[in-house]
Write an enzyme that holds these catalytic residues in place. Structure first.
Site, mmCIF file in Angstrom:
data_model
loop_
_atom_site.group_PDB
_atom_site.id
_atom_site.type_symbol
_atom_site.label_atom_id
_atom_site.label_comp_id
_atom_site.label_asym_id
_atom_site.label_seq_id
_atom_site.Cartn_x
_atom_site.Cartn_y
_atom_site.Cartn_z
ATOM 1 N N SER A 156 30.444 -47.672 8.288
ATOM 2 C CA SER A 156 29.316 -47.023 7.113
ATOM 3 C C SER A 156 29.886 -46.823 5.716
ATOM 4 C CB SER A 156 28.936 -46.033 8.090
ATOM 5 O OG SER A 156 27.637 -45.416 7.389
ATOM 6 N N ASP A 191 21.033 -52.773 13.081
ATOM 7 C CA ASP A 191 21.291 -51.710 12.250
ATOM 8 C C ASP A 191 20.354 -51.816 10.910
ATOM 9 O OD1 ASP A 191 22.419 -49.685 10.949
ATOM 10 O OD2 ASP A 191 24.404 -50.547 10.692
ATOM 11 N N HIS A 249 24.843 -49.811 14.414
ATOM 12 C CA HIS A 249 25.718 -49.343 13.448
ATOM 13 C C HIS A 249 27.199 -49.334 14.019
ATOM 14 C CE1 HIS A 249 25.824 -47.583 9.770
ATOM 15 N NE2 HIS A 249 26.172 -46.374 9.790
#
Ligand SMILES: *[C@@H]1O[C@H](CO)[C@@H](O)[C@H](O)[C@H]1NC(C)=O
Ligand SMILES: *[C@@H]1O[C@H](CO)[C@@H](O)[C@H](O)[C@H]1NC(C)=O
Ligand SMILES: *[C@@H]1O[C@H](CO)[C@@H](O)[C@H](O)[C@H]1NC(C)=O
Ligand SMILES: *[C@@H]1O[C@H](CO)[C@@H](O)[C@H](O)[C@H]1NC(C)=O
Ligand SMILES: *[C@@H]1O[C@H](CO)[C@@H](O)[C@H](O)[C@H]1NC(C)=O
Ligand SMILES: *[C@@H]1O[C@H](CO)[C@@H](O)[C@H](O)[C@H]1NC(C)=O
Ligand SMILES: *[C@@H]1O[C@H](CO)[C@@H](O)[C@H](O)[C@H]1NC(C)=O
Length: 471
Positions: A154, A411, A436
Site C-alpha cells: 500500500s 483491490d 489488497h
C-alpha cells in the site's frame, strides 16, 4: 491506504492480514534529524525499528527492510508474513522501520500532530530516515556490506519503490505490493477507485442486484431521514450510537461508503480480523443480503427476510457478536493508528477521487479548490497536487530498476497501480483474483494459486538482485 473524505474528515482503513502468526523481534530506536532538508533546526528524535537477525548470515546475508507506512510498525510486522517466511531461506536480517509521526516515532510526543509540529511529516523525510537507518545498518561503510531489499504494501509499497528510486546506492531492489503510485492528478481517471469497488460488488451478486441495490439505497436513506423524519427507527434497527438526522447523515453515508470500500479491499479468501472481524470473501458475504430485487425502505431493513443494507452493516460491525453500537461519526482507523494520513493527503499525497454516476455510490466530482480549502481549514496548509508526480516520477518510471509492482485486480487501489512492466527490471505482476497486497501476507491454505505464483516471482527477483549485487 486511506481515502481522504473531504468535507467530513473520516477516512477509510485498509487492512493487512489476519493470520494468528506471532513473530518475535527486538524493538530498537534510531536517532534521526527532525528535518533532513534544512540546517536551521538541528533537533533530533528517535524512530522505532524492529529487528530479527536469527536467520542472518552476517558475512553476506541480505537485509529485508520493510518501509513502514501509516500506522504502528508492529502491525505491519505482524501481517507481512512474506518477509518472515522467507528470511531463513535467504539467511536475511529482518528490519521493520516505523514511519515518522506514527506509532511511537513521534518527534514531539503527543503534540506531534498539532499543526505547529506536524510539518515534518512527509514521505521525503521518512525516506531520508530510512536511508540513514540503512546506512547505519551497513556500519556506515562507503561500500555496502549487505544487499538491502525493500518491502512494503500500500503506501508502504509506494515508499519501497520510491526508496529504491531515490536511493539506489543503498537499496538493491524493492517489492512494492499494491502501491498506487499512479493515483495522482492527471495519471488515472478520478473515478477508477469507485469503479473497481462497484465491479467487485456487481460480480459478487446475481444479475448485478447487489450493486444496484446499494446504488438505490442512498436516495432511500436520504428520503427516509429528511421526509419521514423517523430517526430513532434507524438508530434502533441499525444499532447506531446516535440518531441520524439531516445534520449528520453525511457521516452515515460516508461510513457506509467506507464499509463497502473496506470490504472490497480486504476481500480475502479467509476469515479476517485485522481491521474488524469479517468472514472469508466479505464482498460475496455482504451480497448475500442484497441479492434480490429490493425497493424502498426494504433496502434499509426488510422485516421478513435476512436481507438489506442493515444486515450488511451488522455483518461488518458485529461479526464477532460484540454488539457494540455503530459509531458512524468516528474516524474509522481500525487497529491502525493512522491519524497522520489526512495530513499527508493534504500535502504531498493528493489523490483525486470522484464517483461516476454509473457507479454504486452517489455521484461526486473532484473539486481541488474545495479539497484545498478543507486542508487549509484543518491543517493550515495548501496541498501541492503535482508534488508526488514531480518528486517520484508518477508514470515516467523508465529510469527505475529492480522493482516489482504487484497488484490484485480486486483491490480498488489497483486502479492507481503499475499494471504493465516498465522495463525488464521494473516489472508488473497482476494477480487477477486477489485484493489488497495479499501476496505479502502470511501464507494461508485458502490462498489462490495466483498469489503463490506471485510470491515465487518475488523470490526469483530478489535472488536475481542479490546475485547482481555480488557481481
Ligand atoms: C526471529 O524469528 C524466528 C522465526 O519467527 C524466531 O524463531 C526467533 O526466535 C526470532 N528471534 C528473535 C531474537 O526474536
Ligand atoms: C544544536 O544547535 C545548538 C545551538 O543553536 C547547539 O548548542 C547544539 O549543540 C546543537 N545540537 C546538535 C545535536 O548539533
Ligand atoms: C502528553 O504527554 C505528556 C508528557 O509526556 C503527558 O503529561 C500528558 O498527559 C499527555 N497528554 C495526553 C493527552 O496524552
Ligand atoms: C422532525 O422531528 C423534529 C424533532 O422530533 C421536529 O422538531 C421537526 O419539526 C420534525 N421535522 C419534520 C419535517 O417533520
Ligand atoms: C442531529 O443529531 C445530533 C446527534 O444526535 C444532534 O447533536 C443534533 O442536534 C441533531 N441535529 C438536528 C438538526 O436535529
Ligand atoms: C462515466 O462513465 C461512463 C462509462 O464508463 C463514461 O462514458 C463517462 O464519461 C463517465 N462520466 C464521467 C463524468 O466521467
Ligand atoms: C469547487 O469548490 C469551490 C470552493 O468550494 C467552489 O467555489 C466551486 O464552485 C466548486 N466548483 C465546482 C465545479 O463545483
Amino acid at each position: 491506504m486511506w481515502r481522504f473524505n473531504y468535507i467530513v474528515y473520516t477516512v477509510i482503513t485498509f487492512a493487512l492480514s489476519f493470520a494468528n502468526s506471532e513473530y518475535t523481534y527486538e524493538t530498537k530506536w534510531f536517532t534521526v534529524p527532525l528535518d533532513h532538508f534544512s540546517f536551521q533546526r538541528n533537533e533530533t528524535f528517535k524512530i522505532k525499528y524492529l529487528v530479527n537477525d536469527t536467520y542472518w548470515d552476517r558475512s553476506r546475508g541480505p537485509i529485508f527492510f520493510y518501509t513502514g507506512n501509516e500506522g504502528q510498525i508492529e502491525q505491519f510486522a505482524k501481517y507481512t508474513g512474506f518477509i518472515w517466511e522467507n528470511a531463513e531461506e535467504f539467511k536475511a536480517k529482518i528490519v521493520f522501520a516505523e514511519h515518522r509521526y506514527y506509532g511511537g516515532s513521534m518527534p514531539f510526543g503527543n503534540k506531534s500532530l498539532d499543526n505547529e509540529h506536524i510539518g515534518y511529516l512527509t514521505a521525503a523525510q521518512a525516506l531520508a530516515d530510512y536511508a540513514d537507518l540503512v546506512d547505519y545498518l551497513q556500519g556506515g561503510a562507503q561500500k555496502p556490506h549487505y544487499p538491502v531489499i525493500a518491502f512494503g504494501g500500500s503506501y508502504g509499497g509506494m515508499l519501497a519503490a520510491y526508496f529504491r528510486m531515490k536511493y539506489p546506492h543503498l537499496v538493491t531492489g524493492a517489492i512494492a505490493a499494491s502501491a498506487p503510485v499512479h493515483m495522482f492528478t492527471g495519471m488515472v481517471p478520478c473515478d477508477v477507485f469507485d469503479r473497481i469497488v462497484t465491479s467487485s460488488f456487481s460480480f459478487a451478486g446475481d444479475k448485478k442486484n447487489c450493486s444496484a441495490n446499494i446504488k438505490a439505497s442512498w436516495k432511500v436513506l436520504r428520503n427516509f431521514i429528511t421526509s419521514k423524519n423517523n430517526t430513532d427507527w434507524l438508530k434502533t434497527e441499525w444499532r447506531l450510537c446516535d440518531a441520524v438526522n439531516t445534520t449528520n447523515i453525511k457521516s452515515l453515508i460516508d461510513y457506509l461508503k467506507d464499509m463497502y470500500t473496506n470490504m472490497a479491499m480486504v476481500n480475502y479468501p479467509y476469515e479476517s480480523s485485522f481491521l474488524m472481524p469479517l468472514p472469508a470473501n466479505p464482498v460475496r458475504s455482504a451480497c448475500q443480503f442484497l441479492n434480490k430485487e429490493l425497493e424502498g425502505t426494504d433496502l434499509l431493513k426488510e422485516y421478513t427476510g435476512d436481507i438489506a443494507v442493515g444486515k450488511v452493516l451488522e455483518m461488518y460491525t458485529n461479526y464477532d457478536k460484540n454488539n457494540k453500537c455503530v459509531d458512524f461519526k468516528s474516524d474509522n482507523y481500525g487497529n491502525l493508528d493512522a491519524s497522520g494520513w489526512d495530513y499527508q493527503a493534504c500535502t504531498e499525497m493528493v489523490m483525486p477521487m470522484c464517483t461516476n454516476e454509473t457507479d454504486m455510490f452517489e455521484a461526486s466530482t473532484w473539486n481541488f479548490s474545495s479539497y484545498s480549502e478543507d486542508c487549509h481549514k484543518k491543517y493550515n496548509v495548501f496541498p501541492r497536487p503535482d508534488a508526488a508526480r514531480i518528486q517520484y516520477g508518477g508514470d515516467r518510471l523508465q529510469a527505475a530498476t529492480n522493482i516489482v509492482f504487484s497488484n490484485g485486480l480486486l483491490d480498488p487501489w489497483a486502479g492507481g497501480g503499475i499494471l504493465n512492466s516498465v522495463s525488464p527490471s521494473t516489472i508488473a505482476v497482476i494477480i487477477i483474483n486477489t485484493a489488497h497486497h495479499l501476496d505479502l501476507m502470511p501464507s494461508n491454505k485458502n490462498d489462490p494459486k495466483t498469489v503463490r505464483m506471485t510470491r515465487n516471482i518475488h523470490k526469483q527477483q530478489i535472488n536475481k538482485w542479490i546475485r547482481e549485487f555480488w557481481k
